[in-house]
Design a protein around this motif. Structure first.
Motif, PDB file in Angstrom:
ATOM      1  N   PHE A  98       0.868  -1.180   0.000  1.00 22.35           N
ATOM      2  CA  PHE A  98       0.000   0.000   0.000  1.00 22.35           C
ATOM      3  C   PHE A  98       0.904   1.229   0.000  1.00 22.35           C
ATOM      4  CE2 PHE A  98      -3.438   2.262   2.746  1.00 22.35           C
ATOM      5  CZ  PHE A  98      -3.969   2.850   1.620  1.00 22.35           C
ATOM      6  N   VAL A 100       1.448   5.389  -1.649  1.00 22.87           N
ATOM      7  CA  VAL A 100       1.167   6.592  -2.454  1.00 22.87           C
ATOM      8  C   VAL A 100       2.417   7.463  -2.390  1.00 22.87           C
ATOM      9  CG1 VAL A 100      -0.219   8.711  -2.558  1.00 22.87           C
ATOM     10  CG2 VAL A 100      -1.347   6.533  -2.087  1.00 22.87           C
ATOM     11  N   ARG A 105       0.282  12.395  -1.137  1.00 25.48           N
ATOM     12  CA  ARG A 105      -0.327  11.891   0.101  1.00 25.48           C
ATOM     13  C   ARG A 105      -1.255  12.904   0.768  1.00 25.48           C
ATOM     14  NH1 ARG A 105       5.021   9.034   2.551  1.00 25.48           N
ATOM     15  NH2 ARG A 105       5.167   7.541   0.839  1.00 25.48           N
ATOM     16  N   SER A 106      -2.050  12.370   1.686  1.00 25.40           N
ATOM     17  CA  SER A 106      -2.955  13.143   2.540  1.00 25.40           C
ATOM     18  C   SER A 106      -4.036  13.870   1.754  1.00 25.40           C
ATOM     19  CB  SER A 106      -2.167  14.142   3.413  1.00 25.40           C
ATOM     20  OG  SER A 106      -1.290  13.423   4.257  1.00 25.40           O
ATOM     21  N   GLY A 107      -4.300  13.412   0.531  1.00 24.25           N
ATOM     22  CA  GLY A 107      -5.378  13.993  -0.265  1.00 24.25           C
ATOM     23  C   GLY A 107      -6.509  13.007  -0.486  1.00 24.25           C
ATOM     24  N   GLY A 108      -6.462  11.881   0.215  1.00 26.86           N
ATOM     25  CA  GLY A 108      -7.564  10.923   0.126  1.00 26.86           C
ATOM     26  C   GLY A 108      -7.347   9.763  -0.836  1.00 26.86           C
ATOM     27  N   GLY A 110      -5.132   7.293  -0.658  1.00 29.64           N
ATOM     28  CA  GLY A 110      -4.980   6.044   0.088  1.00 29.64           C
ATOM     29  C   GLY A 110      -6.343   5.515   0.535  1.00 29.64           C
ATOM     30  N   THR A 111      -7.166   6.408   1.038  1.00 31.79           N
ATOM     31  CA  THR A 111      -8.520   6.021   1.455  1.00 31.79           C
ATOM     32  C   THR A 111      -9.301   5.457   0.272  1.00 31.79           C
ATOM     33  OG1 THR A 111      -8.527   7.678   3.200  1.00 31.79           O
ATOM     34  CG2 THR A 111     -10.679   6.949   2.397  1.00 31.79           C
ATOM     35  N   THR A 134       2.408  -0.379   8.969  1.00 27.44           N
ATOM     36  CA  THR A 134       3.461   0.459   9.519  1.00 27.44           C
ATOM     37  C   THR A 134       2.819   1.275  10.641  1.00 27.44           C
ATOM     38  OG1 THR A 134       2.939   2.167   7.907  1.00 27.44           O
ATOM     39  CG2 THR A 134       4.745   0.665   7.350  1.00 27.44           C
ATOM     40  N   ARG A 136       2.602   4.455  11.222  1.00 25.71           N
ATOM     41  CA  ARG A 136       1.830   5.636  10.836  1.00 25.71           C
ATOM     42  C   ARG A 136       0.544   5.310  10.091  1.00 25.71           C
ATOM     43  NH1 ARG A 136       4.145  10.911   8.310  1.00 25.71           N
ATOM     44  NH2 ARG A 136       1.938  11.388   8.534  1.00 25.71           N
ATOM     45  N   TYR A 141      -5.954   2.364   8.639  1.00 24.64           N
ATOM     46  CA  TYR A 141      -6.564   1.030   8.636  1.00 24.64           C
ATOM     47  C   TYR A 141      -7.691   0.946   9.668  1.00 24.64           C
ATOM     48  CZ  TYR A 141      -2.666  -0.699   5.777  1.00 24.64           C
ATOM     49  OH  TYR A 141      -1.761  -0.916   4.777  1.00 24.64           O
ATOM     50  N   ARG A 143      -9.623   3.254  10.656  1.00 26.69           N
ATOM     51  CA  ARG A 143     -10.816   3.933  10.135  1.00 26.69           C
ATOM     52  C   ARG A 143     -11.593   3.047   9.168  1.00 26.69           C
ATOM     53  NH1 ARG A 143      -7.694   8.808  10.436  1.00 26.69           N
ATOM     54  NH2 ARG A 143      -6.931   8.658   8.300  1.00 26.69           N
TER      55      ARG A 143
HETATM   56  C1  LIG Z   1      -0.403   4.847   3.776  1.00 28.63           C
HETATM   57  C2  LIG Z   1      -0.583   5.676   2.491  1.00 28.63           C
HETATM   58  C3  LIG Z   1      -0.718   4.749   1.292  1.00 28.63           C
HETATM   59  C4  LIG Z   1      -1.875   6.493   2.635  1.00 28.63           C
HETATM   60  O1  LIG Z   1      -2.047   7.278   1.481  1.00 28.63           O
HETATM   61  P1  LIG Z   1      -2.672   8.733   1.528  1.00 28.63           P
HETATM   62  O2  LIG Z   1      -3.064   9.111   0.147  1.00 28.63           O
HETATM   63  O3  LIG Z   1      -1.775   9.641   2.278  1.00 28.63           O
HETATM   64  O4  LIG Z   1      -4.000   8.455   2.413  1.00 28.63           O
HETATM   65  P2  LIG Z   1      -5.209   9.415   2.782  1.00 28.63           P
HETATM   66  O5  LIG Z   1      -4.953  10.817   2.339  1.00 28.63           O
HETATM   67  O6  LIG Z   1      -6.453   8.785   2.312  1.00 28.63           O
HETATM   68  O7  LIG Z   1      -5.215   9.294   4.351  1.00 28.63           O
HETATM   69  C5  LIG Z   1      -4.256   9.926   5.115  1.00 28.63           C
HETATM   70  C6  LIG Z   1      -3.891   9.002   6.259  1.00 28.63           C
HETATM   71  O8  LIG Z   1      -2.830   8.127   5.861  1.00 28.63           O
HETATM   72  C7  LIG Z   1      -1.973   7.891   6.971  1.00 28.63           C
HETATM   73  N1  LIG Z   1      -0.638   8.406   6.614  1.00 28.63           N
HETATM   74  C8  LIG Z   1      -0.283   9.667   6.298  1.00 28.63           C
HETATM   75  N2  LIG Z   1       1.027   9.732   6.027  1.00 28.63           N
HETATM   76  C9  LIG Z   1       1.518   8.477   6.178  1.00 28.63           C
HETATM   77  C10 LIG Z   1       2.806   7.903   6.040  1.00 28.63           C
HETATM   78  N3  LIG Z   1       3.858   8.624   5.690  1.00 28.63           N
HETATM   79  N4  LIG Z   1       2.931   6.593   6.259  1.00 28.63           N
HETATM   80  C11 LIG Z   1       1.878   5.827   6.591  1.00 28.63           C
HETATM   81  N5  LIG Z   1       0.624   6.336   6.747  1.00 28.63           N
HETATM   82  C12 LIG Z   1       0.448   7.653   6.553  1.00 28.63           C
HETATM   83  C13 LIG Z   1      -2.545   8.643   8.146  1.00 28.63           C
HETATM   84  O9  LIG Z   1      -3.396   7.747   8.846  1.00 28.63           O
HETATM   85  C14 LIG Z   1      -3.370   9.723   7.470  1.00 28.63           C
HETATM   86  O10 LIG Z   1      -4.455  10.139   8.194  1.00 28.63           O
HETATM   87  P3  LIG Z   1      -4.301  10.906   9.589  1.00 28.63           P
HETATM   88  O11 LIG Z   1      -3.113  11.814   9.407  1.00 28.63           O
HETATM   89  O12 LIG Z   1      -5.591  11.596   9.758  1.00 28.63           O
HETATM   90  O13 LIG Z   1      -4.076   9.801  10.582  1.00 28.63           O
HETATM   91  C15 LIG Z   1       0.601   6.644   2.277  1.00 28.63           C
HETATM   92  O14 LIG Z   1       0.664   7.533   3.362  1.00 28.63           O
HETATM   93  C16 LIG Z   1       1.936   5.954   2.127  1.00 28.63           C
HETATM   94  O15 LIG Z   1       2.278   5.537   1.040  1.00 28.63           O
HETATM   95  N6  LIG Z   1       2.711   5.843   3.222  1.00 28.63           N
HETATM   96  C17 LIG Z   1       4.026   5.233   3.176  1.00 28.63           C
HETATM   97  C18 LIG Z   1       3.945   3.738   2.946  1.00 28.63           C
HETATM   98  C19 LIG Z   1       3.183   3.023   4.033  1.00 28.63           C
HETATM   99  O16 LIG Z   1       3.416   3.203   5.205  1.00 28.63           O
HETATM  100  N7  LIG Z   1       2.247   2.167   3.613  1.00 28.63           N
HETATM  101  C20 LIG Z   1       1.450   1.345   4.499  1.00 28.63           C
HETATM  102  C21 LIG Z   1       2.145   0.027   4.615  1.00 28.63           C
HETATM  103  S1  LIG Z   1       1.308  -1.047   5.746  1.00 28.63           S
END
Ligand SMILES: CC(C)(COP(=O)(O)OP(=O)(O)OC[C@H]1O[C@@H](n2cnc3c(N)ncnc32)[C@H](O)[C@@H]1OP(=O)(O)O)[C@@H](O)C(=O)NCCC(=O)NCCS
Length: 158
Positions: A98, A100, A105-108, A110-111, A134, A136, A141, A143
């Motif tokens: 998983f 992005v 990131r943080s624009g939805g 991942g959701t 991970t 962070r 997850y 949610r």
């Molecule tokens: C996890 C990930 C795919 C989410 O993508 P995203 O587009 O940022 O997701 P959204 O905008 O829909 O949601 C944001 C949420 O992602 C999580 N997030 C943000 N930055 C993150 C980071 N660097 N690493 C992991 N999770 C993160 C947080 O829960 C955040 O919400 P919160 O700040 O309110 O708690 C992305 O942050 C990422 O690629 N992280 C690094 C790789 C990773 O840790 N992957 C998960 C492996 S189990």
């Protein structure tokens, strides 16, 4: 064309997905394989898995696009259970890779990726879905309904 969208990956995405895999995993430790060799190996792996007919597919992938470029992905592996004489689903799911890119990131996205994956998991009536988060990503997850459980034992035999 919308600025951002999530769709199922196809074999044509293999090269980009392999590049993203390299970037994602490179953050976790010392890289021991040259980027070019890894991308060639991983893109062949991805292409083969995504070319399997839908009815037989064991690996499903969704990609997030922004302005026409793939900027994220998530994978679901379908894990077969043994045939069961009870009214119990016969597939588990394993969520992995998983990712992005930081700029998107943080624009939805991942959701949106996780929403699509879970909609498919419900459609296929998977029994359980497991993953190793991970630190962070735990909140994201949570949610989506994931919770820790004391029902799993893990051993790393190496
Ligand atoms: C996890 C990930 C795919 C989410 O993508 P995203 O587009 O940022 O997701 P959204 O905008 O829909 O949601 C944001 C949420 O992602 C999580 N997030 C943000 N930055 C993150 C980071 N660097 N690493 C992991 N999770 C993160 C947080 O829960 C955040 O919400 P919160 O700040 O309110 O708690 C992305 O942050 C990422 O690629 N992280 C690094 C790789 C990773 O840790 N992957 C998960 C492996 S189990």
């Amino acid at each position: 064309m919308p600025a951002a969208l999530v769709r199922r990956a196809t074999p044509a995405d293999a090269l980009r997905l392999a590049e993203l895999r390299f970037v994602f995993r490179s953050d976790f430790g010392e890289v021991t394989e040259a980027r070019e060799a890894f991308v060639a190996r991983a893109s062949a792996w991805v292409r083969a898995r995504l070319a399997v007919a839908e009815s037989d597919a064991r690996w499903l992938c969704w990609v997030a696009e922004r302005d026409g470029a793939v900027v994220g992905n998530v994978w679901l592996q379908l894990l077969e259970k043994l045939p069961n004489p009870l009214a119990e689903p016969e597939l588990h799911g394993y969520v992995t890779n998983f990712y992005v890119v930081p700029e998107a990131r943080s624009g939805g996205l991942g959701t949106a990726l996780l929403d699509e994956l879970l909609a498919e998991a419900r459609r296929r009536e998977l029994d359980r879905i497991v993953l190793w988060p991970t630190a962070r990503s735990r909140a994201l997850y949570a949610r989506h309904g994931f919770a820790t459980t004391d029902g799993i034992l893990e051993l790393r035999p190496r």
